[in-house]
Write a protein that holds these residues in place. Structure first.
Motif, PDB file in Angstrom:
ATOM      1  N   ILE A  84      54.637-116.488  62.192  1.00 26.94           N
ATOM      2  CA  ILE A  84      55.039-117.088  60.918  1.00 26.94           C
ATOM      3  C   ILE A  84      56.306-116.391  60.448  1.00 26.94           C
ATOM      4  CG2 ILE A  84      54.431-117.479  58.496  1.00 26.94           C
ATOM      5  CD1 ILE A  84      51.523-117.474  59.265  1.00 26.94           C
ATOM      6  N   ILE A  85      57.328-117.187  60.145  1.00 23.05           N
ATOM      7  CA  ILE A  85      58.553-116.621  59.591  1.00 23.05           C
ATOM      8  C   ILE A  85      58.586-116.879  58.092  1.00 23.05           C
ATOM      9  CG2 ILE A  85      59.841-116.871  61.745  1.00 23.05           C
ATOM     10  CD1 ILE A  85      61.164-119.371  60.497  1.00 23.05           C
ATOM     11  N   GLU A  86      59.433-116.154  57.378  1.00 19.74           N
ATOM     12  CA  GLU A  86      59.556-116.305  55.923  1.00 19.74           C
ATOM     13  C   GLU A  86      58.207-116.121  55.229  1.00 19.74           C
ATOM     14  OE1 GLU A  86      62.320-116.598  54.180  1.00 19.74           O
ATOM     15  OE2 GLU A  86      63.655-116.741  55.902  1.00 19.74           O
ATOM     16  N   PHE A  87      57.511-115.050  55.576  1.00 16.80           N
ATOM     17  CA  PHE A  87      56.208-114.778  54.959  1.00 16.80           C
ATOM     18  C   PHE A  87      56.363-113.730  53.872  1.00 16.80           C
ATOM     19  CE2 PHE A  87      51.969-112.893  54.618  1.00 16.80           C
ATOM     20  CZ  PHE A  87      51.208-114.039  54.456  1.00 16.80           C
ATOM     21  N   THR A  88      55.915-114.067  52.674  1.00 15.03           N
ATOM     22  CA  THR A  88      56.109-113.200  51.512  1.00 15.03           C
ATOM     23  C   THR A  88      55.482-111.822  51.720  1.00 15.03           C
ATOM     24  OG1 THR A  88      56.084-115.137  50.082  1.00 15.03           O
ATOM     25  CG2 THR A  88      55.750-113.006  49.027  1.00 15.03           C
ATOM     26  N   GLY A  89      56.279-110.819  51.445  1.00 13.84           N
ATOM     27  CA  GLY A  89      55.821-109.439  51.572  1.00 13.84           C
ATOM     28  C   GLY A  89      56.123-108.825  52.926  1.00 13.84           C
ATOM     29  N   ILE A  90      56.379-109.672  53.919  1.00 12.36           N
ATOM     30  CA  ILE A  90      56.691-109.193  55.266  1.00 12.36           C
ATOM     31  C   ILE A  90      58.146-109.507  55.612  1.00 12.36           C
ATOM     32  CG2 ILE A  90      56.099-109.280  57.720  1.00 12.36           C
ATOM     33  CD1 ILE A  90      53.896-108.086  56.018  1.00 12.36           C
ATOM     34  N   SER A  91      58.459-110.785  55.692  1.00 10.64           N
ATOM     35  CA  SER A  91      59.819-111.198  56.060  1.00 10.64           C
ATOM     36  C   SER A  91      60.503-111.989  54.953  1.00 10.64           C
ATOM     37  CB  SER A  91      59.776-112.032  57.344  1.00 10.64           C
ATOM     38  OG  SER A  91      58.824-113.084  57.228  1.00 10.64           O
ATOM     39  N   ALA A  92      59.851-112.124  53.823  1.00 10.18           N
ATOM     40  CA  ALA A  92      60.426-112.805  52.661  1.00 10.18           C
ATOM     41  C   ALA A  92      60.053-111.993  51.418  1.00 10.18           C
ATOM     42  CB  ALA A  92      59.915-114.239  52.550  1.00 10.18           C
ATOM     43  N   PRO A  93      60.905-111.998  50.400  1.00 13.19           N
ATOM     44  CA  PRO A  93      60.678-111.127  49.238  1.00 13.19           C
ATOM     45  C   PRO A  93      59.617-111.658  48.272  1.00 13.19           C
ATOM     46  CG  PRO A  93      62.645-112.439  48.901  1.00 13.19           C
ATOM     47  CD  PRO A  93      62.184-112.739  50.299  1.00 13.19           C
ATOM     48  N   TYR A  94      59.033-110.733  47.538  1.00 13.72           N
ATOM     49  CA  TYR A  94      58.220-111.078  46.364  1.00 13.72           C
ATOM     50  C   TYR A  94      58.804-110.311  45.183  1.00 13.72           C
ATOM     51  CZ  TYR A  94      54.592-111.594  42.919  1.00 13.72           C
ATOM     52  OH  TYR A  94      53.919-111.896  41.755  1.00 13.72           O
ATOM     53  N   GLU A  95      59.214-111.050  44.158  1.00 16.62           N
ATOM     54  CA  GLU A  95      59.811-110.436  42.977  1.00 16.62           C
ATOM     55  C   GLU A  95      58.735-110.280  41.902  1.00 16.62           C
ATOM     56  OE1 GLU A  95      64.111-112.614  43.909  1.00 16.62           O
ATOM     57  OE2 GLU A  95      63.067-113.039  42.031  1.00 16.62           O
ATOM     58  N   GLU A  96      58.368-109.039  41.621  1.00 17.73           N
ATOM     59  CA  GLU A  96      57.295-108.763  40.663  1.00 17.73           C
ATOM     60  C   GLU A  96      57.672-109.241  39.265  1.00 17.73           C
ATOM     61  OE1 GLU A  96      55.970-104.776  40.548  1.00 17.73           O
ATOM     62  OE2 GLU A  96      55.325-104.738  42.636  1.00 17.73           O
ATOM     63  N   PRO A  97      56.703-109.736  38.500  1.00 18.78           N
ATOM     64  CA  PRO A  97      56.968-110.109  37.101  1.00 18.78           C
ATOM     65  C   PRO A  97      57.441-108.906  36.303  1.00 18.78           C
ATOM     66  CG  PRO A  97      54.859-110.986  37.840  1.00 18.78           C
ATOM     67  CD  PRO A  97      55.309-110.027  38.895  1.00 18.78           C
ATOM     68  N   GLY A  98      58.408-109.141  35.427  1.00 20.02           N
ATOM     69  CA  GLY A  98      58.916-108.058  34.608  1.00 20.02           C
ATOM     70  C   GLY A  98      58.047-107.769  33.401  1.00 20.02           C
ATOM     71  N   ASN A  99      57.510-108.824  32.788  1.00 20.82           N
ATOM     72  CA  ASN A  99      56.730-108.647  31.571  1.00 20.82           C
ATOM     73  C   ASN A  99      55.641-109.715  31.467  1.00 20.82           C
ATOM     74  OD1 ASN A  99      56.055-107.470  29.107  1.00 20.82           O
ATOM     75  ND2 ASN A  99      57.384-108.873  27.957  1.00 20.82           N
TER      76      ASN A  99
END
Length: 201
Positions: free
Chosen positions: A156-171
């Motif tokens: 699997i390509i473009e998998f969040t947390g491995i090869s694709a980003p996860y942007e944490e909620p700010g608030n």
């Protein structure tokens, strides 16, 4: 092909959101669960809906996999597809709110800008962001669908947390550390927030 957007006009309706809320006897809003795959979003969303349903509130749960099997089955997992996936979910969620229904969504929704878009099209207190926070190491040990294993092997390509980003909620309105609390206790914590903020009774 001609762009027909300029020929589309918003139509007035006789029954509005407030009318529908009053008939159903509850306020309507979106509870937007975000977090990594395996963090517990769907399990928690299901438990929250169960608690709200048992309080005789009108609810509907939108789950990432179910939506991709129907409404969004034409989308892949490249960044542009993932953004469109969330844009559609945001618009559908808004329709549920307009219908007087508490909409519960469980999507990774990895990009901050897309979650902010969802918030921006709703009114104040109609978007409750719940960040289901869980270390990726724990998510990988859970791996209920075997996706992390496939991502690590390159299947699997473009998998969040491995090869694709996860942007944490700010608030976010609520943060649940799902590796530290049970699903049931976390669900009651969310319901308590809704009661405290006079969103439900």
């Amino acid at each position: 092909m001609e762009n027909t957007a300029k020929n589309v006009f918003r139509q007035a309706v006789k029954i509005n959101k407030k009318d529908r809320q009053e008939k159903k006897g509850n306020k309507s809003f979106v509870i937007w669960f975000t977090g990594l795959s395996g963090s517990g979003k769907t399990s928690l969303a299901n438990e929250v809906e169960y608690l709200l349903y048992n309080r005789n509130l009108s609810t509907y749960l939108l789950d990432g996999d179910n939506i991709r099997l129907g409404l969004n089955r034409d989308l892949g997992f490249l960044p542009k597809d993932r953004k469109e996936n969330i844009r559609r979910i945001a618009e559908v969620s808004k329709l549920f709110v307009d219908a007087g229904i508490i909409c519960i969504t469980a999507f990774i929704s990895p990009y901050l800008s897309e979650r902010e878009f969802a918030r921006s099209i709703l009114e104040s207190q109609e978007f409750i962001e719940v960040y289901v926070k869980c270390p990726i190491e724990v998510c990988e040990t859970r791996d209920p669908k075997g996706l992390y294993k496939k991502a690590r092997s390159g299947e699997i390509i473009e998998f969040t947390g491995i090869s694709a980003p996860y942007e944490e909620p700010g608030n976010p309105e609520i943060t649940i550390e799902s590796h530290k609390v049970s699903i049931v206790d976390a669900a009651y914590q969310i319901v308590a927030y809704l009661i405290e903020n006079k969103l439900i009774h």
